[in-house]
Design a protein around this motif. Structure first.
Motif, short mmCIF file in Angstrom:
data_model
loop_
_atom_site.label_atom_id
_atom_site.label_comp_id
_atom_site.label_asym_id
_atom_site.label_seq_id
_atom_site.Cartn_x
_atom_site.Cartn_y
_atom_site.Cartn_z
N SER A 1 44.66 59.65 10.02
CA SER A 1 45.92 59.34 9.35
C SER A 1 45.84 59.49 7.83
O SER A 1 46.87 59.42 7.15
N GLU A 2 44.65 59.67 7.31
CA GLU A 2 44.48 59.83 5.86
C GLU A 2 44.81 61.27 5.47
O GLU A 2 44.12 62.21 5.87
N LYS A 3 45.85 61.45 4.69
CA LYS A 3 46.30 62.79 4.32
C LYS A 3 45.26 63.56 3.52
O LYS A 3 45.24 64.80 3.54
N SER A 4 44.40 62.84 2.81
CA SER A 4 43.44 63.51 1.94
C SER A 4 42.26 64.09 2.69
O SER A 4 41.55 64.96 2.17
N VAL A 5 41.98 63.63 3.90
CA VAL A 5 40.74 63.95 4.60
C VAL A 5 40.88 65.22 5.43
O VAL A 5 41.80 65.37 6.23
N GLY A 6 39.92 66.12 5.24
CA GLY A 6 39.86 67.34 6.03
C GLY A 6 38.43 67.78 6.22
O GLY A 6 37.49 67.01 6.02
N PHE A 7 38.26 69.03 6.56
CA PHE A 7 36.98 69.56 7.01
C PHE A 7 36.49 70.65 6.06
O PHE A 7 37.26 71.51 5.63
N CYS A 8 35.20 70.61 5.74
CA CYS A 8 34.51 71.72 5.06
C CYS A 8 33.56 72.34 6.07
O CYS A 8 32.60 71.70 6.50
N TRP A 9 33.84 73.57 6.46
CA TRP A 9 33.05 74.24 7.50
C TRP A 9 31.92 75.04 6.90
O TRP A 9 32.14 76.00 6.17
N ASP A 10 30.68 74.64 7.20
CA ASP A 10 29.50 75.42 6.82
C ASP A 10 29.07 76.21 8.05
O ASP A 10 28.57 75.64 9.03
N SER A 11 29.27 77.52 7.99
CA SER A 11 29.00 78.37 9.16
C SER A 11 27.52 78.39 9.52
O SER A 11 27.16 78.46 10.71
N GLY A 12 26.64 78.34 8.52
CA GLY A 12 25.21 78.33 8.79
C GLY A 12 24.75 77.01 9.39
O GLY A 12 23.95 76.98 10.33
N THR B 1 43.49 59.96 -1.79
CA THR B 1 44.92 60.11 -1.54
C THR B 1 45.73 59.65 -2.75
O THR B 1 46.71 60.30 -3.15
N GLU B 2 45.35 58.52 -3.33
CA GLU B 2 46.04 58.00 -4.51
C GLU B 2 46.04 59.01 -5.65
O GLU B 2 47.03 59.14 -6.38
N LEU B 3 44.94 59.74 -5.80
CA LEU B 3 44.78 60.66 -6.93
C LEU B 3 45.16 62.10 -6.61
O LEU B 3 45.09 62.96 -7.47
N GLY B 4 45.52 62.36 -5.37
CA GLY B 4 45.91 63.71 -4.99
C GLY B 4 44.76 64.68 -4.87
O GLY B 4 44.93 65.89 -5.06
N VAL B 5 43.59 64.15 -4.52
CA VAL B 5 42.40 64.99 -4.35
C VAL B 5 42.10 65.10 -2.85
O VAL B 5 42.16 64.11 -2.12
N ALA B 6 41.78 66.30 -2.39
CA ALA B 6 41.39 66.49 -0.99
C ALA B 6 39.92 66.12 -0.83
O ALA B 6 39.08 66.45 -1.67
N LEU B 7 39.61 65.43 0.26
CA LEU B 7 38.24 65.05 0.58
C LEU B 7 37.80 65.87 1.78
O LEU B 7 38.27 65.66 2.90
N ALA B 8 36.89 66.82 1.55
CA ALA B 8 36.44 67.72 2.60
C ALA B 8 35.07 67.27 3.09
O ALA B 8 34.09 67.32 2.35
N LEU B 9 35.01 66.83 4.34
CA LEU B 9 33.77 66.35 4.93
C LEU B 9 33.05 67.52 5.59
O LEU B 9 33.61 68.22 6.43
N GLU B 10 31.79 67.71 5.22
CA GLU B 10 31.03 68.89 5.64
C GLU B 10 30.18 68.60 6.87
O GLU B 10 29.63 67.51 7.02
N ASN B 11 30.06 69.61 7.74
CA ASN B 11 29.16 69.50 8.89
C ASN B 11 27.71 69.72 8.47
O ASN B 11 27.36 70.73 7.88
N THR B 12 26.89 68.71 8.73
CA THR B 12 25.46 68.79 8.44
C THR B 12 24.74 68.24 9.67
O THR B 12 25.28 68.22 10.76
N GLU B 13 23.51 67.78 9.47
CA GLU B 13 22.85 67.05 10.55
C GLU B 13 23.61 65.75 10.80
O GLU B 13 24.36 65.30 9.95
N GLY B 14 23.42 65.15 11.95
CA GLY B 14 24.15 63.92 12.25
C GLY B 14 25.61 64.19 12.53
O GLY B 14 26.49 63.53 11.96
N PHE B 15 25.89 65.14 13.43
CA PHE B 15 27.27 65.48 13.77
C PHE B 15 28.07 64.23 14.17
O PHE B 15 29.28 64.16 13.93
N GLU B 16 27.41 63.26 14.77
CA GLU B 16 28.10 62.07 15.24
C GLU B 16 28.85 61.34 14.12
O GLU B 16 29.93 60.78 14.33
#
Length: 306
Positions: free
Chosen positions: A178-189, A152-167
């Protein structure tokens, strides 16, 4: 009605395209991949020549010259969708001690690298491993929280990817809302082979940053045991996904970003589904990837213009 001729496996396919099925409003990108058999620099030029407008940099093995690739992308007029961080230390992020601290320090350096090179997004895995039960820890959440704060400080988006360990992914997406930088990277496979077909866009689609589009055959084990050998990264339309349904789901969550594909040409141990790709000249394979990308983009644009 228009027609497009596609050559695949020495067979000619005639694809009917309705006049309303357009993809020219959608930017397409492909992730660089060591499996393609040519240097990353040559891949960038090949991607551009067949029609892709951008690419993603994968530094999972820590061997990519990220700065040089970013500079080349800019000089060629291509956008860089994201930088993929190494993920072999992802499980360390959840453990107490020095190994976890070292894993966090490495990811912070990748966030800083993105900022310095004007790469908008860092993709990170939230876990690696197939030992259940998957139990997120407060330590792990705190570490990813520190990573998110730096992003967030650096203006970079952090995309968390779905892999094993969904939990682990779910714990972070909830804890870091609440962290503006955090979002989702969707791996369809991955959704098919690691997440039991769970509709992850329904859960996190409103926070979707980027995509890893690829096809899959789901979980091979009859009892439902997940394993990395099921992660095939097939070309779209070569697996069991309903790509028209994926287009509807993606449109429903309001995604307005680029469509990025992450594809493999080498089969997993003991499997042969990707063998046919490896037998193709790389130019033919990348051209075919672009044809499939355009086909999906047309379906997606049809949904968003309804």
């Amino acid at each position: 009605m228009l027609s497009q001729i596609i050559l695949l496996d020495n067979c000619v396919y005639l694809i009917k395209i309705k006049s309303g099925d357009v993809m020219y409003k959608q930017k397409l990108a492909l992730a660089l991949n060591g499996q393609f058999g040519i240097p990353y620099e040559e891949q960038i030029l090949l991607f551009k020549s067949v029609g892709f407008e951008g690419f993603a940099i994968d530094d999972s093995d820590r061997k990519a010259d990220v700065a040089a690739l970013a500079a080349m992308g800019k000089s060629e007029g291509l956008f860089i969708e994201y930088l993929h961080a190494p993920f072999n230390k992802s499980d360390d992020m959840w453990a107490e001690g020095a190994l976890g601290d070292e894993a966090l320090d490495e990811l912070i350096k990748y966030v800083e690298l993105c900022a310095g090179l004007e790469i908008p997004t860092l993709v990170a895995h939230t876990f690696i491993g197939f030992d259940e039960p998957y139990i997120p820890t407060n330590t792990g959440i705190e570490r990813y929280g520190a990573l998110a704060e730096r992003a967030t400080e650096l203006g970079v988006a952090l995309a968390l990817e779905n892999t094993e360990g969904f939990e682990y992914l779910d714990a972070l997406m909830n804890a870091l809302k609440s962290e503006k930088s955090v979002g989702f990277c969707w791996d369809s496979g991955h959704e098919l082979c690691y997440n039991y077909g769970k509709n992850l866009l329904e859960l996190y689609g409103d926070r979707l940053i980027c995509t890893h589009l690829n096809d899959n055959l789901g979980i091979r084990d009859y009892g439902g045991k997940i394993t990395y050998i099921d992660d095939l990264h097939l070309l779209p339309y070569d697996g069991i996904h309903d790509w028209n349904e994926l287009a509807k789901r993606l449109a429903k969550c309001g995604f307005k970003g680029n469509l990025t594909f992450e594809l493999n040409t080498v089969s997993k141990p003991g499997r042969h589904e990707n063998d046919k790709y490896g037998k193709m000249p790389v130019e033919q394979y990348i051209s075919e990837a672009y044809c499939r990308a355009c086909r999906f983009a047309a379906a997606f644009n049809k949904e968003i213009t309804r």
